[in-house]
Design an enzyme around this catalytic site. Structure first.
Site, PDB file in Angstrom:
ATOM      1  N   HIS A  62     -34.432   6.987  12.014  1.00  0.00           N
ATOM      2  CA  HIS A  62     -33.582   7.988  12.663  1.00  0.00           C
ATOM      3  C   HIS A  62     -34.483   9.001  13.358  1.00  0.00           C
ATOM      4  O   HIS A  62     -35.697   9.052  13.096  1.00  0.00           O
ATOM      5  CB  HIS A  62     -32.634   8.665  11.667  1.00  0.00           C
ATOM      6  CG  HIS A  62     -33.303   9.462  10.586  1.00  0.00           C
ATOM      7  ND1 HIS A  62     -34.220   8.927   9.715  1.00  0.00           N
ATOM      8  CD2 HIS A  62     -33.178  10.776  10.225  1.00  0.00           C
ATOM      9  CE1 HIS A  62     -34.620   9.863   8.874  1.00  0.00           C
ATOM     10  NE2 HIS A  62     -34.024  10.998   9.158  1.00  0.00           N
ATOM     11  N   HIS A  64     -35.019  12.236  13.268  1.00  0.00           N
ATOM     12  CA  HIS A  64     -35.450  13.525  12.730  1.00  0.00           C
ATOM     13  C   HIS A  64     -36.981  13.618  12.849  1.00  0.00           C
ATOM     14  O   HIS A  64     -37.687  12.624  12.704  1.00  0.00           O
ATOM     15  CB  HIS A  64     -35.041  13.681  11.265  1.00  0.00           C
ATOM     16  CG  HIS A  64     -33.634  14.195  11.109  1.00  0.00           C
ATOM     17  ND1 HIS A  64     -32.901  14.012   9.952  1.00  0.00           N
ATOM     18  CD2 HIS A  64     -32.842  14.878  11.964  1.00  0.00           C
ATOM     19  CE1 HIS A  64     -31.702  14.576  10.104  1.00  0.00           C
ATOM     20  NE2 HIS A  64     -31.641  15.104  11.310  1.00  0.00           N
ATOM     21  N   ASP A  66     -39.485  14.539  11.058  1.00  0.00           N
ATOM     22  CA  ASP A  66     -40.423  14.038  10.046  1.00  0.00           C
ATOM     23  C   ASP A  66     -40.543  12.510  10.056  1.00  0.00           C
ATOM     24  O   ASP A  66     -41.347  11.949   9.315  1.00  0.00           O
ATOM     25  CB  ASP A  66     -40.059  14.553   8.639  1.00  0.00           C
ATOM     26  CG  ASP A  66     -38.657  14.174   8.193  1.00  0.00           C
ATOM     27  OD1 ASP A  66     -37.750  14.129   9.044  1.00  0.00           O
ATOM     28  OD2 ASP A  66     -38.467  13.929   6.985  1.00  0.00           O
ATOM     29  N   HIS A  67     -39.759  11.845  10.913  1.00  0.00           N
ATOM     30  CA  HIS A  67     -39.845  10.381  11.013  1.00  0.00           C
ATOM     31  C   HIS A  67     -40.368   9.914  12.370  1.00  0.00           C
ATOM     32  O   HIS A  67     -40.613   8.723  12.556  1.00  0.00           O
ATOM     33  CB  HIS A  67     -38.481   9.747  10.716  1.00  0.00           C
ATOM     34  CG  HIS A  67     -38.042   9.987   9.304  1.00  0.00           C
ATOM     35  ND1 HIS A  67     -38.021   9.005   8.342  1.00  0.00           N
ATOM     36  CD2 HIS A  67     -37.653  11.137   8.677  1.00  0.00           C
ATOM     37  CE1 HIS A  67     -37.625   9.534   7.191  1.00  0.00           C
ATOM     38  NE2 HIS A  67     -37.401  10.821   7.364  1.00  0.00           N
ATOM     39  N   HIS A 142     -26.495   9.514   6.436  1.00  0.00           N
ATOM     40  CA  HIS A 142     -27.341  10.693   6.633  1.00  0.00           C
ATOM     41  C   HIS A 142     -26.643  11.607   7.633  1.00  0.00           C
ATOM     42  O   HIS A 142     -25.599  11.262   8.181  1.00  0.00           O
ATOM     43  CB  HIS A 142     -28.725  10.239   7.122  1.00  0.00           C
ATOM     44  CG  HIS A 142     -29.809  11.253   6.956  1.00  0.00           C
ATOM     45  ND1 HIS A 142     -29.957  12.029   5.832  1.00  0.00           N
ATOM     46  CD2 HIS A 142     -30.829  11.628   7.772  1.00  0.00           C
ATOM     47  CE1 HIS A 142     -31.004  12.826   5.983  1.00  0.00           C
ATOM     48  NE2 HIS A 142     -31.548  12.608   7.153  1.00  0.00           N
ATOM     49  N   ASP A 212     -33.647   8.024   5.581  1.00  0.00           N
ATOM     50  CA  ASP A 212     -33.099   8.959   4.620  1.00  0.00           C
ATOM     51  C   ASP A 212     -31.637   8.618   4.361  1.00  0.00           C
ATOM     52  O   ASP A 212     -30.930   8.219   5.274  1.00  0.00           O
ATOM     53  CB  ASP A 212     -33.155  10.380   5.171  1.00  0.00           C
ATOM     54  CG  ASP A 212     -34.585  10.855   5.441  1.00  0.00           C
ATOM     55  OD1 ASP A 212     -35.543  10.136   5.128  1.00  0.00           O
ATOM     56  OD2 ASP A 212     -34.730  11.947   6.001  1.00  0.00           O
ATOM     57  N   HIS A 270     -40.495  10.250  -0.388  1.00  0.00           N
ATOM     58  CA  HIS A 270     -39.795  11.233   0.449  1.00  0.00           C
ATOM     59  C   HIS A 270     -39.461  12.470  -0.389  1.00  0.00           C
ATOM     60  O   HIS A 270     -38.358  13.017  -0.348  1.00  0.00           O
ATOM     61  CB  HIS A 270     -38.521  10.613   1.063  1.00  0.00           C
ATOM     62  CG  HIS A 270     -37.946  11.394   2.210  1.00  0.00           C
ATOM     63  ND1 HIS A 270     -36.961  12.349   2.041  1.00  0.00           N
ATOM     64  CD2 HIS A 270     -38.205  11.382   3.540  1.00  0.00           C
ATOM     65  CE1 HIS A 270     -36.642  12.866   3.219  1.00  0.00           C
ATOM     66  NE2 HIS A 270     -37.381  12.297   4.144  1.00  0.00           N
TER      67      HIS A 270
END
Ligand code: ZN
Length: 307
Positions: A62, A64, A66-67, A142, A212, A270
């Site tokens: 996805h 976001h 942090d990914h 999510h 996530d 995570h």
């Protein structure tokens, strides 16, 4: 034949001095598949001595930060190093909207093709296959559209017995057919059954990446029985409300999914940056699903061949 997973980042939203954000590398017979691309991925790839020029496929769960924040750095280095091979990126179609317009600013002229493969966030489907494996999407729950990924080795041909090759003086063409399941017809006209000539093939190894996500039982049939399940465990269960509010899971919930899906081994990660020591998360998960490990950056998990 290798089937091994290297953890490049095990922290959630915020990196810490010990943990980078989400990224995994799956090595299947020396073919490298990158899963998520948190900030600093290329530093981790160097640190763990992975020949990252060999990465041709990237799977993004996805969009976001942090990914995905490691993507620009990685793409930039590919470009500087003279990459020419196409790079395939599998993700929600929004990722292309983020990368494409900014590429010229950050990289100058990109010297290699980037091929975007949009992944639908609903319904599990086959999104990639080569001669080594298949990859299916795993719809997750999510805040924004998110998918996990199920990597499964392709079925292997049967293993031919050495004695059979000698006894029947098999040539190359015959060996290929027999490995594929054929019986043997000898010069004398005798038929030797395939079972006599071969041993059963090895089991197909599998790895499911689920991050996530909130607790989501719909994934259970998709990941049922996998060798390795990585399931996020951002919080301890006493932070359940916080987990729910942010569409994340607790260690207890990750373990419950592993138990219900009867997986062979659970990896949790995570972690929220609040947990300097993740032992309490591990203990909580092990209480429900004993074969759990709490991943750290640099950990390698090999899945061995077995019948
Ligand atoms: Zn995340």
């Amino acid at each position: 034949v290798s089937f091994s997973l290297t953890i490049l980042g095990s922290s959630s939203a915020l990196p810490t001095s010990k943990r980078f954000t989400s990224a995994h590398l799956l090595n299947v017979d020396e073919r490298l598949y990158l899963i998520d691309c948190g900030e600093g991925v290329q530093m981790q790839l160097r640190r763990f001595k992975i020949r990252f020029g060999k990465i041709n496929h990237i799977f993004i769960s996805h969009v976001h930060g942090d990914h995905i924040l490691g993507l620009f750095g990685l793409l930039s280095s590919f470009n500087l190093l003279g990459r020419k091979e196409p790079l395939h990126i599998f993700s929600h179609h929004d990722l292309q909207k983020i990368i494409s317009p900014n590429l010229q600013w950050l990289l100058g002229e990109c010297q290699f093709p980037i091929v975007y493969h949009p992944v639908k966030p609903s319904g599990s489907e086959l999104i990639f296959e080569d001669d080594k494996l298949t990859v299916h999407s795993i719809p997750l729950k999510h805040r924004i559209p998110t998918v996990g990924f199920l990597f499964r080795e392709k079925s292997r041909m049967r293993n031919i017995k050495k004695e059979a090759i000698e006894k029947y003086e098999l040539n190359f063409g015959e060996i290929v057919k027999i490995k594929d399941g054929a019986d043997l017809r000898t010069k004398e006209g005798l038929v030797v059954s395939n079972n006599e000539l071969t041993d059963p093939s090895f089991r197909q190894r599998s790895y499911a990446y689920c991050s996530d996500t909130a607790y989501y039982e719909s994934i259970i049939p998709i990941i049922s029985g996998v060798d390795l399940l990585y399931h996020e465990a951002t919080f301890l269960h006493k932070e359940l409300k916080r987990a729910k509010d942010n569409f994340h899971s607790t260690a207890l919930q990750a373990a419950t999914i592993a138990e219900k899906a009867k997986v062979k081994k659970l990896l949790i990660g995570h972690y929220s940056a609040r947990y300097k020591d993740v032992t309490p998360l591990l203990d909580e998960a092990k209480n429900i699903f004993p074969d759990t490990e709490a991943v750290e950056d640099g950990d390698i998990y090999n899945v061995e061949l077995s019948k």
